[in-house]
Design a protein around this motif. Structure first.
Motif, PDB file in Angstrom:
ATOM      1  N   GLN A 176       0.837  -1.205   0.000  1.00 24.42           N
ATOM      2  CA  GLN A 176       0.000   0.000   0.000  1.00 24.42           C
ATOM      3  C   GLN A 176       0.870   1.252   0.000  1.00 24.42           C
ATOM      4  O   GLN A 176       0.563   2.246  -0.661  1.00 24.42           O
ATOM      5  CB  GLN A 176      -0.955   0.000   1.203  1.00 24.42           C
ATOM      6  N   GLN A 177       1.980   1.193   0.736  1.00 19.70           N
ATOM      7  CA  GLN A 177       2.927   2.320   0.735  1.00 19.70           C
ATOM      8  C   GLN A 177       3.435   2.570  -0.689  1.00 19.70           C
ATOM      9  O   GLN A 177       3.512   3.720  -1.147  1.00 19.70           O
ATOM     10  CB  GLN A 177       4.089   2.002   1.665  1.00 19.70           C
ATOM     11  N   PHE A 178       3.780   1.491  -1.399  1.00 17.75           N
ATOM     12  CA  PHE A 178       4.242   1.646  -2.780  1.00 17.75           C
ATOM     13  C   PHE A 178       3.149   2.293  -3.629  1.00 17.75           C
ATOM     14  O   PHE A 178       3.421   3.203  -4.422  1.00 17.75           O
ATOM     15  CB  PHE A 178       4.667   0.297  -3.373  1.00 17.75           C
ATOM     16  N   ALA A 179       1.900   1.838  -3.449  1.00 16.12           N
ATOM     17  CA  ALA A 179       0.792   2.402  -4.243  1.00 16.12           C
ATOM     18  C   ALA A 179       0.623   3.897  -3.950  1.00 16.12           C
ATOM     19  O   ALA A 179       0.368   4.694  -4.854  1.00 16.12           O
ATOM     20  CB  ALA A 179      -0.499   1.638  -3.943  1.00 16.12           C
ATOM     21  N   VAL A 180       0.797   4.284  -2.697  1.00 15.19           N
ATOM     22  CA  VAL A 180       0.673   5.699  -2.309  1.00 15.19           C
ATOM     23  C   VAL A 180       1.792   6.512  -2.961  1.00 15.19           C
ATOM     24  O   VAL A 180       1.551   7.607  -3.500  1.00 15.19           O
ATOM     25  CB  VAL A 180       0.716   5.835  -0.768  1.00 15.19           C
ATOM     26  N   LEU A 181       2.991   5.981  -2.968  1.00 10.01           N
ATOM     27  CA  LEU A 181       4.127   6.720  -3.528  1.00 10.01           C
ATOM     28  C   LEU A 181       4.030   6.785  -5.058  1.00 10.01           C
ATOM     29  O   LEU A 181       4.348   7.807  -5.666  1.00 10.01           O
ATOM     30  CB  LEU A 181       5.449   6.094  -3.070  1.00 10.01           C
TER      31      LEU A 181
END
Ligand code: AMP
Length: 307
Positions: A176-181
């Motif tokens: 999810q962090q990757f998707a946010v970035l």
């Protein structure tokens, strides 16, 4: 446009740590101005620069990202910074494992990088501006840890100012962090490509994480149930079992095994992180669960080829 950055731009500090084996020392850079100078030289020489952002406590998951960076680019930088703004009051900022010498040794032993970026401070005392992501930041971690993605997006944006790399590599462990970035880079048109690297696991399936060090021996024995349950649930969903009952069964299984609490256990599509009504091998299961005071997260695609 000129961005004004905090004090780290105005001080100079590059040092090279001694190495016992006689190999060339690894450069440690601690200020943005020195990072910019170094990158300018590399750019002039035609280098492609890859950045691997970390909070240190380097393990084989980080090292896999670094190895990927070395394959992709001609210069590799790993940043080490424990970002205070992504921890809420009462979370583990103070106890988060920090051991710079051990991190340097681990990176060295795995072949080294061109530079470690280790800023002492990333925020001025008067810092008052944040990136507040919505969309893919809203569900799951966004509900359980509402402060978290604002802290992550803000620090990664600042890091991209300090280290203007061509490519930055993140782990699917924090999907999810990757998707946010990825969303932030698209929305703000940042001149960097972000890539995700698959999760590195212990032989029993537990995803490597700096926080695994918090687990007692008995909790460590229990912890692989998380990934085992994700795989088992993925197989059932792909075989056509109703998604809702599969997720319910997975929750019961994790709690019955000895986990204390589950923050979420969701099936989401990998782009919007929306809840799908049908199964597809690319859809991902996401879980956050507590063993005592340690919160573990994991995720995997339904069709992942890992056992
Ligand atoms: P951290 O130091 O935990 O903030 O992680 C730094 C980067 O390493 C993030 O992009 C993480 O997603 C990634 N990472 C952490 N653990 C793993 C793992 N087990 N496998 C692959 N990448 C990981």
């Amino acid at each position: 446009m000129t961005l004004l950055l905090p004090g780290s731009f105005h001080k100079t500090s590059i040092c090279s740590g001694p190495k016992s084996d006689g190999a060339p020392p690894m450069t440690v850079i601690t200020t943005a101005i020195d990072m910019h100078r170094t990158i300018a030289q590399w750019r002039a020489a035609g280098d492609h620069i890859c950045l691997v952002p970390t909070m240190g406590s380097i393990h084989a998951g980080h090292l896999a990202l670094i190895a990927r960076a070395r394959q992709l680019g001609s210069r590799t930088i790993v940043s080490i910074y424990v970002n205070p703004t992504q921890f809420a009051a009462g979370e583990d900022f103070d106890s988060y494992p920090r051991n710079f010498a051990a991190d340097q040794d681990a990176i060295d032993a795995a072949g080294g990088v061109d530079a470690i970026y280790a800023p002492a401070v990333m925020y001025s005392d008067t810092h008052a501006t944040s990136i507040v992501p919505a969309g893919v930041a809203a569900p799951m971690e966004g509900i359980s840890r509402p402060h978290f993605f604002t802290g992550v997006a803000t620090i990664v944006f600042k890091l991209f100012q300090h280290v203007p790399a061509d490519t930055a590599i993140f782990g699917e462990k924090d999907f999810q962090q990757f998707a946010v970035l990825r969303q932030m880079v698209d929305d703000l048109e940042l001149p960097v490509t972000v890539l995700a690297h698959p999760t590195i696991r212990e032989p029993d399936g537990l995803a490597l994480s700096s926080r695994n060090a918090y687990l007692s021996p008995s909790q460590r024995q229990l912890a692989p149930v998380l990934y085992q349950t994700l795989r088992h649930t993925a197989a059932n969903i792909l075989a056509g079992a109703p998604i809702a009952s599969c997720l319910d069964n997975a929750t019961q299984r994790i709690l019955a095994a000895g986990f204390d609490k589950i923050d979420y256990l969701d099936l989401r599509d990998p782009e919007e992180l929306a809840v799908p009504s049908t199964a597809h091998p690319d859809h991902r299961l996401f879980v956050a669960a507590w063993l005592g005071t340690t919160r573990l997260i994991d995720n995997c695609a339904l069709g992942a080829d890992q056992p």
